[in-house]
Design a protein around this motif. Structure first.
Motif, short mmCIF file in Angstrom:
data_model
loop_
_atom_site.label_atom_id
_atom_site.label_comp_id
_atom_site.label_asym_id
_atom_site.label_seq_id
_atom_site.Cartn_x
_atom_site.Cartn_y
_atom_site.Cartn_z
N GLN A 142 -0.64 -1.31 -4.34
CA GLN A 142 0.42 -1.75 -5.23
C GLN A 142 1.73 -1.03 -4.89
OE1 GLN A 142 -0.05 -4.29 -7.40
NE2 GLN A 142 -2.09 -4.39 -6.48
N GLU A 143 2.82 -1.66 -5.24
CA GLU A 143 4.14 -1.12 -4.93
C GLU A 143 4.31 0.30 -5.47
OE1 GLU A 143 8.57 -2.82 -5.77
OE2 GLU A 143 7.38 -2.22 -7.53
N SER A 144 3.78 0.56 -6.66
CA SER A 144 3.99 1.86 -7.31
C SER A 144 3.42 3.02 -6.52
CB SER A 144 3.39 1.84 -8.72
OG SER A 144 1.99 1.54 -8.66
N VAL A 145 2.45 2.75 -5.65
CA VAL A 145 1.85 3.82 -4.85
C VAL A 145 2.76 4.26 -3.72
CG1 VAL A 145 -0.14 4.45 -3.42
CG2 VAL A 145 -0.44 2.96 -5.40
N GLY A 150 12.57 -2.13 -5.21
CA GLY A 150 13.65 -2.57 -4.34
C GLY A 150 13.89 -1.70 -3.13
N GLU A 151 12.99 -0.76 -2.83
CA GLU A 151 13.16 0.15 -1.70
C GLU A 151 11.99 0.01 -0.71
OE1 GLU A 151 15.79 1.87 -1.13
OE2 GLU A 151 16.76 1.46 -3.05
N ALA A 152 12.19 0.52 0.50
CA ALA A 152 11.16 0.43 1.53
C ALA A 152 10.83 1.79 2.14
CB ALA A 152 11.60 -0.54 2.63
N GLU A 153 11.31 2.86 1.52
CA GLU A 153 10.98 4.20 1.99
C GLU A 153 9.71 4.68 1.29
OE1 GLU A 153 14.19 6.89 1.59
OE2 GLU A 153 15.60 5.65 2.74
N ILE A 154 8.75 5.17 2.06
CA ILE A 154 7.45 5.57 1.50
C ILE A 154 7.61 6.82 0.64
CG2 ILE A 154 5.15 6.41 2.10
CD1 ILE A 154 5.24 4.66 4.55
N LEU A 155 7.04 6.76 -0.56
CA LEU A 155 7.09 7.89 -1.48
C LEU A 155 6.13 8.99 -1.04
CD1 LEU A 155 7.08 5.94 -4.87
CD2 LEU A 155 9.06 6.93 -3.68
N GLU A 156 6.43 10.19 -1.44
CA GLU A 156 5.60 11.34 -1.07
C GLU A 156 4.19 11.19 -1.62
OE1 GLU A 156 5.63 16.24 -1.48
OE2 GLU A 156 7.39 15.05 -2.06
N ARG A 202 9.01 -3.11 4.24
CA ARG A 202 7.91 -2.30 3.69
C ARG A 202 6.71 -2.27 4.63
NH1 ARG A 202 8.00 -3.67 -2.87
NH2 ARG A 202 9.77 -2.29 -3.34
N ALA A 203 6.37 -3.41 5.21
CA ALA A 203 5.26 -3.43 6.16
C ALA A 203 5.57 -2.57 7.38
CB ALA A 203 4.99 -4.88 6.59
N SER A 204 6.82 -2.64 7.85
CA SER A 204 7.22 -1.83 9.01
C SER A 204 7.20 -0.34 8.69
CB SER A 204 8.61 -2.26 9.48
OG SER A 204 8.62 -3.61 9.88
N SER A 205 7.57 0.03 7.46
CA SER A 205 7.58 1.44 7.07
C SER A 205 6.17 2.03 7.12
CB SER A 205 8.17 1.59 5.67
OG SER A 205 9.53 1.26 5.65
N VAL A 206 5.18 1.24 6.68
CA VAL A 206 3.80 1.73 6.70
C VAL A 206 3.35 1.95 8.14
CG1 VAL A 206 1.41 1.12 6.18
CG2 VAL A 206 3.21 0.69 4.49
N ILE A 207 3.63 1.00 9.02
CA ILE A 207 3.22 1.13 10.42
C ILE A 207 3.94 2.30 11.07
CG2 ILE A 207 3.35 0.03 12.69
CD1 ILE A 207 2.86 -2.63 11.36
N LYS A 243 1.48 -6.87 -9.84
CA LYS A 243 0.34 -7.12 -8.95
C LYS A 243 0.77 -7.79 -7.63
CE LYS A 243 -3.16 -7.53 -12.60
NZ LYS A 243 -4.13 -8.44 -13.26
N ASN A 244 1.78 -8.62 -7.72
CA ASN A 244 2.22 -9.34 -6.53
C ASN A 244 3.08 -8.49 -5.61
OD1 ASN A 244 0.90 -11.74 -7.22
ND2 ASN A 244 2.64 -12.47 -8.45
N ARG A 245 3.69 -7.45 -6.14
CA ARG A 245 4.46 -6.53 -5.29
C ARG A 245 3.49 -5.54 -4.66
NH1 ARG A 245 7.63 -6.39 -10.06
NH2 ARG A 245 6.93 -4.26 -10.47
N ARG A 246 3.17 -5.78 -3.41
CA ARG A 246 2.09 -5.00 -2.78
C ARG A 246 2.26 -4.98 -1.26
NH1 ARG A 246 0.80 -10.24 -3.20
NH2 ARG A 246 -0.59 -11.19 -1.65
N VAL A 247 1.49 -4.07 -0.64
CA VAL A 247 1.34 -4.03 0.82
C VAL A 247 -0.15 -4.10 1.13
CG1 VAL A 247 1.56 -2.59 2.88
CG2 VAL A 247 3.47 -2.77 1.29
N GLU A 248 -0.52 -4.96 2.05
CA GLU A 248 -1.92 -5.09 2.44
C GLU A 248 -2.10 -4.58 3.87
OE1 GLU A 248 -3.50 -8.98 1.84
OE2 GLU A 248 -2.90 -9.09 -0.28
N ILE A 249 -3.05 -3.66 4.02
CA ILE A 249 -3.41 -3.14 5.34
C ILE A 249 -4.74 -3.78 5.72
CG2 ILE A 249 -3.94 -1.09 6.70
CD1 ILE A 249 -2.27 0.54 4.73
#
Length: 260
Positions: A142-145, A150-156, A202-207, A243-249
């Motif tokens: 989920q986005e909150s994790v 509105g941001e794409a920088e990964i939280l600590e 967001r997908a690129s930030s995770v990779i 629920k719809n704001r998410r990243v799937e690996i």
């Protein structure tokens, strides 16, 4: 009294031309018998026999009747497998596809169990889910994790889970696909003109985090931003938007690695 002459029989046998003629007729007869017999041959079987004789390996079944000059060299060749063939060693041609598929399935199943155990131990099951599908192992974050709105920088607070995933990927050859998703509410700022840019970023930030922290081969990874085109639930209220704001690996099956 005059002596009476006795006539002697002068039977010299058949003329010479008759012998030649008889041989010719016999050969013609044999030729037509041969043609008749060949016309009755099963073409499939005949082709199989012909192919076997064209294959030089068929003659390796039988030892040569001529003594070899250096029998010890031949023995060493057989021991090293130089003269082996597919008929003598059928086990060398065993198809290991089924065994490989079972091993791959067990590996991803074990990965799934380890991730599920990690989520339960760290009480993350409400924000992260793991599923086993035909694609492979699908992790839904989920986005909150990972991100602020509105941001794409990964939280600590999202880094430990990504680090855990990275450590598991080190022992796997599988390719990884990362998908970014948003809700249907529009976004418009100087950095992300629409949900397409936000989901892709967001997908690129995770990779980028996985590669920078662990030096993975970049060719294993692919990213895609779906924007709001693939919602999990209808975009009707605040709970569904979240629920719809998410990243799937997606840790792909090896058979699907080229289609990532």
């Amino acid at each position: 009294m005059k002596r009476r002459d006795i006539r002697r029989s002068n039977d010299k046998g058949a003329p010479k031309w008759m012998v030649t003629y008889s041989d010719m007729v016999t050969l013609i007869l044999v030729f037509f018998i041969l043609l008749f017999s060949m016309s009755q041959i099963d073409s499939v079987k005949f082709e199989a026999i012909s192919e076997s004789f064209r294959n030089r390996m068929i003659f390796e079944f039988y030892p040569s009747p001529v003594p070899m000059e250096n029998p010890t060299e031949h023995t060493r060749d057989e021991e090293s497998g130089k003269n082996s063939n597919e008929f003598e060693n059928p086990t060398q041609l065993e198809n290991n596809t089924d065994e490989d598929d079972i091993t791959e399935q067990d590996t991803l199943d074990n990965l799934m169990e380890n991730i599920q155990q990690y989520l339960e131990e760290h009480e993350l099951t409400n924000e992260i889910s793991a599923n086993r599908t035909d694609q492979g192992v699908v992790l839904v974050l989920q986005e909150s994790v990972l991100f602020d709105s509105g941001e794409a920088e990964i939280l600590e607070k999202g880094e430990p889970f990504l680090t855990k995933i990275a450590s598991m990927l080190e022992s796997l050859p599988n390719n990884v696909k990362v998908e970014g998703h948003t809700d249907d509410r529009p976004i418009d700022n100087y950095r992300y003109p629409s949900n397409w840019e936000l989901s892709g970023a967001r997908a690129s930030s995770v990779i980028r985090y996985l590669i920078d922290e662990n030096e993975f081969d970049e060719s294993r990874f692919s990213s895609v931003g779906y924007g709001d085109t693939r919602p999990l639930v209808p975009n009707t209220n605040e709970e569904n938007w979240a629920k719809n704001r998410r990243v799937e690996i997606v840790i792909l099956e090896e058979s699907q690695g080229d289609d990532a």
